[in-house]
Design an enzyme around this catalytic site. Sequence first.
Site, PDB file in Angstrom:
ATOM      1  N   HIS A   1      35.776  60.235  35.333  1.00 10.08           N
ATOM      2  CA  HIS A   1      36.677  59.154  34.922  1.00 10.08           C
ATOM      3  C   HIS A   1      35.966  57.910  34.422  1.00 10.08           C
ATOM      4  CE1 HIS A   1      40.419  60.880  36.659  1.00 10.08           C
ATOM      5  NE2 HIS A   1      39.570  61.458  37.490  1.00 10.08           N
TER       6      HIS A   1
ATOM      7  N   LYS B   1      46.419  45.158  35.294  1.00  5.92           N
ATOM      8  CA  LYS B   1      45.492  46.240  35.655  1.00  5.92           C
ATOM      9  C   LYS B   1      44.439  45.617  36.551  1.00  5.92           C
ATOM     10  CE  LYS B   1      44.755  46.737  31.091  1.00  5.92           C
ATOM     11  NZ  LYS B   1      44.656  48.015  30.417  1.00  5.92           N
ATOM     12  N   ARG B   2      43.555  46.438  37.155  1.00  6.78           N
ATOM     13  CA  ARG B   2      42.484  45.860  37.946  1.00  6.78           C
ATOM     14  C   ARG B   2      41.695  44.855  37.104  1.00  6.78           C
ATOM     15  NH1 ARG B   2      41.509  47.970  43.171  1.00  6.78           N
ATOM     16  NH2 ARG B   2      39.704  46.601  43.102  1.00  6.78           N
TER      17      ARG B   2
ATOM     18  N   LYS C   1      37.319  45.339  31.201  1.00  2.45           N
ATOM     19  CA  LYS C   1      38.716  45.343  30.732  1.00  2.45           C
ATOM     20  C   LYS C   1      39.061  44.039  30.003  1.00  2.45           C
ATOM     21  CE  LYS C   1      40.271  48.329  34.574  1.00  2.45           C
ATOM     22  NZ  LYS C   1      40.841  49.552  33.949  1.00  2.45           N
TER      23      LYS C   1
ATOM     24  N   THR D   1      45.934  54.468  31.383  1.00  2.00           N
ATOM     25  CA  THR D   1      47.203  55.196  31.470  1.00  2.00           C
ATOM     26  C   THR D   1      48.380  54.224  31.387  1.00  2.00           C
ATOM     27  OG1 THR D   1      46.783  55.179  33.858  1.00  2.00           O
ATOM     28  CG2 THR D   1      46.476  57.258  32.709  1.00  2.00           C
TER      29      THR D   1
ATOM     30  N   LYS E   1      52.365  54.009  29.601  1.00  2.00           N
ATOM     31  CA  LYS E   1      53.600  53.572  30.269  1.00  2.00           C
ATOM     32  C   LYS E   1      54.304  52.500  29.459  1.00  2.00           C
ATOM     33  CE  LYS E   1      51.252  54.658  34.530  1.00  2.00           C
ATOM     34  NZ  LYS E   1      50.343  54.162  35.571  1.00  2.00           N
TER      35      LYS E   1
HETATM   36  O1  BZD Z   1      40.695  56.404  35.811  1.00  2.00           O
HETATM   37  C1  BZD Z   1      40.136  55.105  35.840  1.00  2.00           C
HETATM   38  C2  BZD Z   1      39.574  54.787  34.478  1.00  2.00           C
HETATM   39  O2  BZD Z   1      38.957  53.523  34.499  1.00  2.00           O
HETATM   40  C3  BZD Z   1      40.718  54.792  33.482  1.00  2.00           C
HETATM   41  O3  BZD Z   1      40.235  54.576  32.181  1.00  2.00           O
HETATM   42  C4  BZD Z   1      41.435  56.145  33.545  1.00  2.00           C
HETATM   43  O4  BZD Z   1      42.588  56.104  32.765  1.00  2.00           O
HETATM   44  C5  BZD Z   1      41.829  56.469  34.973  1.00  2.00           C
HETATM   45  C6  BZD Z   1      42.441  57.840  35.100  1.00  2.00           C
HETATM   46  O5  BZD Z   1      41.647  58.798  34.482  1.00  2.00           O
HETATM   47  N1  BZD Z   1      39.135  55.043  36.868  1.00  2.00           N
HETATM   48  C7  BZD Z   1      39.427  54.536  38.064  1.00  2.00           C
HETATM   49  O6  BZD Z   1      40.548  54.108  38.312  1.00  2.00           O
HETATM   50  N2  BZD Z   1      38.422  54.556  38.975  1.00  2.00           N
HETATM   51  C8  BZD Z   1      38.531  54.125  40.231  1.00  2.00           C
HETATM   52  O7  BZD Z   1      39.542  53.603  40.661  1.00  2.00           O
HETATM   53  C9  BZD Z   1      37.370  54.280  41.146  1.00  2.00           C
HETATM   54  C10 BZD Z   1      37.595  54.154  42.487  1.00  2.00           C
HETATM   55  C11 BZD Z   1      36.536  54.294  43.357  1.00  2.00           C
HETATM   56  C12 BZD Z   1      35.272  54.556  42.876  1.00  2.00           C
HETATM   57  C13 BZD Z   1      35.050  54.668  41.525  1.00  2.00           C
HETATM   58  C14 BZD Z   1      36.119  54.536  40.651  1.00  2.00           C
END
Ligand code: BZD
Length: 837
Positions: free
Chosen positions: A374, A567-568, A573, A678, A682
């Site tokens: 991811h 978003k986070r 970002k 994602t 939405k």
């Molecule tokens: O996963 C996210 C990506 O940043 C997005 O681009 C993608 O759309 C989504 C789904 O595929 N990654 C995360 O959300 N990652 C984490 O939350 C995470 C959590 C703990 C450790 C490392 C990453």
Amino acid sequence: VESSIPEHMREAWRKYSPQGFKTKDEFEGEVVRHIETTLARSLFNCDELAAYSGTSLAFRDRLIIDWNKTQQRQTFADQKRIYYLSLEFLMGRALDNAMLNVGLKGVAKEGLEDLGFRVEDIISQEHDAALGNGGLGRLAACFLDSLASLNYPAWGYGLRYRYGIFKQEIENGYQVEIPDYWLDFNPWEFPRHDVTVDVQFYGWVNKYTDDEGKQVVSWQDGELVTATAYDAPVPGYGTPTVNNLRLWSSKASSGEFDFSKFNSGEYESAVADQQRAETISAVLYPNDNLERGKELRLKQQYFWCAASLHDIVRRFKKTGRTWDEFPDQVAIQLNDTHPTLAIVELQRILIDKEGLEWPKAWDIVTKTFGYTNHTVLPEALEKWSVPLIQNLLPRHLQLIYEINLYFLQQVERRFPKDRDLLSRVSIIEESTPKMVRMAYLAIVGSHKVNGVAELHSDLIKTTIFKDFVTVYGPDKFTNVTNGITPRRWLHQANPRLSELIASKLGGYDFLKDLTLLNKLEPFIDDKDFKKEWAEIKYANKVRLAQHILKTTGVSVNPKALFDVQVKRIHEYKRQQLNIFGVIHRYITLKGLSAEERKKVAPRVSIFGGKAAPGYWMAKTIIHLINKVGEVINNDPEIGDALKVIFLEDYNVSKAEIIVPASDISEHISTAGTEASGTSNMKFVLNGGLVIGTLDGANIEITREIGEQNIFLFGNLSEDVEDLRHHHFYGNYQVDSELQKVFDLIKSGKFGDESAFGALIAAITEHGDYYLVSDDFDSYRKTQDLIDETFKNQEEWVTKSITSVARMGFFTSDRCINEYADTIWNIEPLAVADEKEA
Ligand code: BZD
């Protein structure tokens, strides 16, 4: 099994087997019964929370019936199952979803009215199940919805954190974290005190030859922690399938290990052991896209992998099959590298416990696992130090070394004398201390590796996993573009839009086949339809405006353009790009006459998102947004022309209010950094337009909906490396308009300027890694274009409808079917009575 039960028993059982309510009267009866007996409350002390509890218990009873049947059906059918291993499941609320999925929300609404409640108020009593950080965790939740809706035999496995992601409050413009204790009353989980697994940690490895001359390896001593299963039903939409999400909770083992302590009077130390054990499943780590190598995190990972694997193997063994058949019965998908130890654990079970030979065991393992990546961000790639693993999981470290040896020998045979290649692909990084590269272990132990959007899947093949493409060839690597469930993200979050669409399409079939949305295209010029479409967006904005007023005290004009970035919070970002753009807009507005200002399209810039508690730069961005909001929102010259809102505690249930209310949403990551995204999907599915970079799934969204329907800007991913290089070695100058923004911040306009120094220095002095300055000009110009376009509502609504009509590809149903066909090789289970939802 079935035939061993005598007919008269079965008869009695059938006769008294509960059926669940169907009508409004039956529903009310169930709610009142639960409130009076299960909860010991009455008409006179039934508040909304009690009504929520009663309603949930009534729906829960219904789900359990289908849940039990589904589990029986899957056991008898004996087909291959998919096990989705994820450290995060960001489920949000369950009641509304359950009502819609069983098709009885209307019944509940009327029934609750009789009892004196509004269904919306009851639904909003529920505490979000917030067992995740962001996209990765929410993706897992969307996948569970699709797996059940498509009747796949599937289980989710995760951890039952006592505390989910923290609750965010804003105090004096700063983020404050409050613990999220969410388990007070949770009607959706079922403790299975009879389903437990003892998980071992620490200890040592004893290798010896037994009496018959056989080599025996045994992992001895250390400590045991018990995993107890908590199950939650996952209902499919319009189908009787209810799958299972199994979450493990930790407590000290009652086994042999600590009894000695009690007996010898070491009571306090025994209690400490108990607490230490419970700590394992106590908290969700709040980092998104960052790994910090903490021992407790590794303990969580192994605890959950070991318990899940044990459970899966136990279920398989009941079928009496031989080990060769394991990969025909079991597919396991790794949601990022967090569950990679499951690979080692299965190899350990097969070798140490089942006595299989290495090659045969390893063949089974690799056929079973698939790995989804991811992220390409280096700081997010998991590495664990060898000494840490050695201490916690001594046998697993040996196996990792053997897996590596076996793999490197294979590489050497194909690429003799390429020592560099060997060291580059080695699972062990030769640093001090040595590190285990979890992504490499996941690749080596899986038969397929996938990225989550086309660009991302290409990038992993050309950058971080390049050498593995050399070793394995390109076919091991594939793409499965992410998707979202239209049930929650359209039908549940935006019921009026869903209803309008259904009225044109002649029913709700589009919720199960999202490509049917293209049947909306003929209505693009239908005046009444467009009017209703716009009215629904407006009503959603009014609702959000009410929420904003209630939570921030700021009154915003629902006719203004709602510009949303939720978003986070992360530098990649680029919320900083957004807020710098807002400040620039403010400067521009201040330069206009009152007359001129009236002509500008009014805008509300809405931000939301959590920063990891230890991520200072992200917290600084939140602080800046809040300070800028204070100044602009209280500037009488500005009025409605610009408002800046930071919404506290962004989570799934708030997203369900925010997403349907946006005109424009921002997906503006530095090209090449956002794997997919994602929320972009939405927002578009809810008729919002997007401003975005050519990154992640934005690229495929553009391909589907058409370039004229999205506002793209910024540098391309293939140019990022050169630009970064240029920042250090060229004659680099910050964009002059951005400099004006920095000057205003430095003047102290938004409070103590030193608080924001690091944010500015990252761009002016430390190489602007995320290319904020490089993209600033095209970002601003694109925002101006958005202002112009918004003035022509006719054209705007056309873009909105056209985009929705072309979003069929982005359903998680399509995504899950791709995984099923190309990675898992599983089939849906036939169900007799497919329900009309
Ligand atoms: O996963 C996210 C990506 O940043 C997005 O681009 C993608 O759309 C989504 C789904 O595929 N990654 C995360 O959300 N990652 C984490 O939350 C995470 C959590 C703990 C450790 C490392 C990453």
